[in-house]
Design a protein around this motif. Structure first.
Motif, PDB file in Angstrom:
ATOM      1  N   THR A 224       0.836  -1.194   0.000  1.00  0.00           N
ATOM      2  CA  THR A 224       0.000   0.000   0.000  1.00  0.00           C
ATOM      3  C   THR A 224       0.874   1.249   0.000  1.00  0.00           C
ATOM      4  O   THR A 224       1.632   1.464   0.942  1.00  0.00           O
ATOM      5  N   PRO A 225       0.795   2.083  -1.026  1.00  0.00           N
ATOM      6  CA  PRO A 225       1.555   3.344  -1.010  1.00  0.00           C
ATOM      7  C   PRO A 225       1.160   4.182   0.202  1.00  0.00           C
ATOM      8  O   PRO A 225      -0.016   4.204   0.599  1.00  0.00           O
ATOM      9  N   ILE A 226       2.123   4.875   0.784  1.00  0.00           N
ATOM     10  CA  ILE A 226       1.812   5.600   2.018  1.00  0.00           C
ATOM     11  C   ILE A 226       0.792   6.710   1.781  1.00  0.00           C
ATOM     12  O   ILE A 226       0.125   7.138   2.723  1.00  0.00           O
ATOM     13  N   LYS A 227       0.613   7.150   0.536  1.00  0.00           N
ATOM     14  CA  LYS A 227      -0.398   8.167   0.247  1.00  0.00           C
ATOM     15  C   LYS A 227      -1.810   7.569   0.191  1.00  0.00           C
ATOM     16  O   LYS A 227      -2.781   8.311   0.072  1.00  0.00           O
ATOM     17  N   GLN A 228      -1.921   6.252   0.261  1.00  0.00           N
ATOM     18  CA  GLN A 228      -3.233   5.601   0.300  1.00  0.00           C
ATOM     19  C   GLN A 228      -3.426   4.828   1.599  1.00  0.00           C
ATOM     20  O   GLN A 228      -4.191   3.867   1.658  1.00  0.00           O
ATOM     21  N   LEU A 229      -2.789   5.296   2.646  1.00  0.00           N
ATOM     22  CA  LEU A 229      -2.798   4.575   3.916  1.00  0.00           C
ATOM     23  C   LEU A 229      -3.268   5.493   5.040  1.00  0.00           C
ATOM     24  O   LEU A 229      -2.844   6.643   5.133  1.00  0.00           O
ATOM     25  N   LEU A 230      -4.153   4.970   5.858  1.00  0.00           N
ATOM     26  CA  LEU A 230      -4.573   5.635   7.086  1.00  0.00           C
ATOM     27  C   LEU A 230      -4.379   4.681   8.263  1.00  0.00           C
ATOM     28  O   LEU A 230      -4.141   3.481   8.074  1.00  0.00           O
ATOM     29  N   VAL A 231      -4.527   5.221   9.457  1.00  0.00           N
ATOM     30  CA  VAL A 231      -4.399   4.419  10.671  1.00  0.00           C
ATOM     31  C   VAL A 231      -5.586   4.732  11.569  1.00  0.00           C
ATOM     32  O   VAL A 231      -6.129   5.841  11.537  1.00  0.00           O
ATOM     33  N   GLU A 232      -6.003   3.759  12.353  1.00  0.00           N
ATOM     34  CA  GLU A 232      -7.198   3.932  13.187  1.00  0.00           C
ATOM     35  C   GLU A 232      -7.098   3.088  14.439  1.00  0.00           C
ATOM     36  O   GLU A 232      -6.256   2.182  14.549  1.00  0.00           O
ATOM     37  N   THR A 233      -8.008   3.379  15.367  1.00  0.00           N
ATOM     38  CA  THR A 233      -8.126   2.526  16.553  1.00  0.00           C
ATOM     39  C   THR A 233      -9.317   1.589  16.468  1.00  0.00           C
ATOM     40  O   THR A 233      -9.264   0.469  16.942  1.00  0.00           O
ATOM     41  N   ASP A 234     -10.449   2.060  15.921  1.00  0.00           N
ATOM     42  CA  ASP A 234     -11.736   1.386  16.072  1.00  0.00           C
ATOM     43  C   ASP A 234     -12.051   1.241  17.556  1.00  0.00           C
ATOM     44  O   ASP A 234     -12.704   0.282  17.980  1.00  0.00           O
ATOM     45  N   ALA A 235     -11.562   2.198  18.353  1.00  0.00           N
ATOM     46  CA  ALA A 235     -11.741   2.152  19.802  1.00  0.00           C
ATOM     47  C   ALA A 235     -13.225   2.114  20.165  1.00  0.00           C
ATOM     48  O   ALA A 235     -14.050   2.722  19.487  1.00  0.00           O
ATOM     49  N   PRO A 236     -13.523   1.344  21.224  1.00  0.00           N
ATOM     50  CA  PRO A 236     -12.620   0.728  22.196  1.00  0.00           C
ATOM     51  C   PRO A 236     -12.144  -0.677  21.827  1.00  0.00           C
ATOM     52  O   PRO A 236     -11.662  -1.420  22.688  1.00  0.00           O
ATOM     53  N   TYR A 237     -12.257  -1.041  20.560  1.00  0.00           N
ATOM     54  CA  TYR A 237     -11.901  -2.388  20.113  1.00  0.00           C
ATOM     55  C   TYR A 237     -10.472  -2.423  19.571  1.00  0.00           C
ATOM     56  O   TYR A 237      -9.828  -1.404  19.349  1.00  0.00           O
ATOM     57  N   LEU A 238      -9.971  -3.633  19.311  1.00  0.00           N
ATOM     58  CA  LEU A 238      -8.755  -3.892  18.524  1.00  0.00           C
ATOM     59  C   LEU A 238      -7.519  -3.188  19.068  1.00  0.00           C
ATOM     60  O   LEU A 238      -6.713  -2.642  18.331  1.00  0.00           O
ATOM     61  N   THR A 239      -7.343  -3.244  20.361  1.00  0.00           N
ATOM     62  CA  THR A 239      -6.197  -2.606  21.010  1.00  0.00           C
ATOM     63  C   THR A 239      -4.891  -3.229  20.515  1.00  0.00           C
ATOM     64  O   THR A 239      -4.753  -4.456  20.476  1.00  0.00           O
ATOM     65  N   PRO A 240      -3.928  -2.382  20.127  1.00  0.00           N
ATOM     66  CA  PRO A 240      -2.674  -2.921  19.593  1.00  0.00           C
ATOM     67  C   PRO A 240      -1.833  -3.606  20.671  1.00  0.00           C
ATOM     68  O   PRO A 240      -2.005  -3.371  21.869  1.00  0.00           O
TER      69      PRO A 240
END
Length: 286
Positions: A224-240
């Motif tokens: 995935t090119p970094i220009k087509q990438l986001l980051v998320e939490t989906d909080a309060p779920y999916l804790t890293p």
């Protein structure tokens, strides 16, 4: 309220994890549920506390996501009150089959979609994991309607895709995708990621990318090119990791960003700058 999502509450235990080292270059949490976090995790300071903790960690913008009529209304209201927050509105794909009057609920979502602080239509999509064949027609009808709403209002389409990759692409092809499409909590392999990238979609990675068994997700991130990438939490779920199973919140985004930088070989600050710019392109300006 939020009946489509609360079945995972029993899987989260313990207190919120400690704050990680802040990011030097701020990023956006592209998908969070502040309402569920406050309601289920007993956050004493409420939304204001969650926003402040996130800002201190280098997460200066949040996208609050609606999943039914009530939470979508709440999302639009909190975005109007909090400068760091914008909203999306929608009926979650697992919510659509439960509604007695899907058309009326969609009319409410359409009305909310016109709001200035509402920047996306989602999360909508398909989920064959929790909804069986008997609910598939309503789910698909709802997804198609949300695609049309996103196009009419010029808003990003935020997609929930669980075990439904081929259906998602089929329906987007049938309807014609909006200008901006975000695959929330991307869950596919490198081949599916490459197909989404080719179509111009944005892939948003959650804390799942940090899990030890998530090799295919890290492979997907690498294509995935970094220009087509986001980051998320989906909080309060999916804790890293290393806090999997504990409550999640936007201030933990740095753990996921650092894992993405390691997986892709990207410079951390350059990756953060790209995520920030993509967040503004997709949802902004705040």
């Amino acid at each position: 309220m939020l009946s489509a999502m609360r079945s995972t509450r029993r899987q989260r235990q313990g207190e919120f994890p400690p704050a990680p080292q802040p990011l030097a270059v701020p990023v956006v949490d592209s998908h969070t549920h502040l309402d569920i976090t406050v309601a289920e995790e007993g956050t004493p300071g409420g939304v204001a506390q969650l926003v402040a903790l996130a800002a201190a960690a280098g997460v200066d913008r949040l996208v609050q996501v609606g999943v039914d009529v009530e939470s979508s209304r709440w999302s639009a209201e909190i975005a109007a009150e909090q400068p760091a927050v914008v909203a999306t509105v929608a009926l979650h794909p697992n919510e659509a089959p439960r509604l007695d009057d899907l058309d009326e609920a969609l009319r409410v979502i359409e009305g909310l979609a016109a709001g200035d602080r509402v920047r996306g239509i989602g999360e909508t999509g398909m989920d064959t994991f929790r909804t069986g064949g008997e609910g598939r027609a309503a789910q698909e009808a709802s997804f198609r309607a949300h695609i049309a709403i996103a196009k009419r209002h010029g808003k990003a389409l935020v997609i929930h895709d669980r075990d439904a990759h081929s259906d998602i692409l089929r329906i987007l092809d049938d309807e014609g995708a909006p200008d901006t499409v975000v695959l929330h909590c991307f869950s596919g392999d490198a081949d599916f990621a490459a197909e989404c990238v080719r179509r111009g979609y944005v892939l948003s990675f959650a804390g799942t990318v940090t899990f030890a068994n998530a090799v295919t997700l890290r492979d997907a991130a690498r294509v995935t090119p970094i220009k087509q990438l986001l980051v998320e939490t989906d909080a309060p779920y999916l804790t890293p990791m290393p806090y999997r199973g504990r409550p999640n919140a936007s201030y933990l985004v740095p753990l996921t960003v650092r894992a993405l930088a390691e997986a892709t070989g990207a410079d951390l600050d350059e990756l953060c700058a790209a995520i920030s710019a993509t967040g503004d392109r997709v949802f902004g300006p705040w």
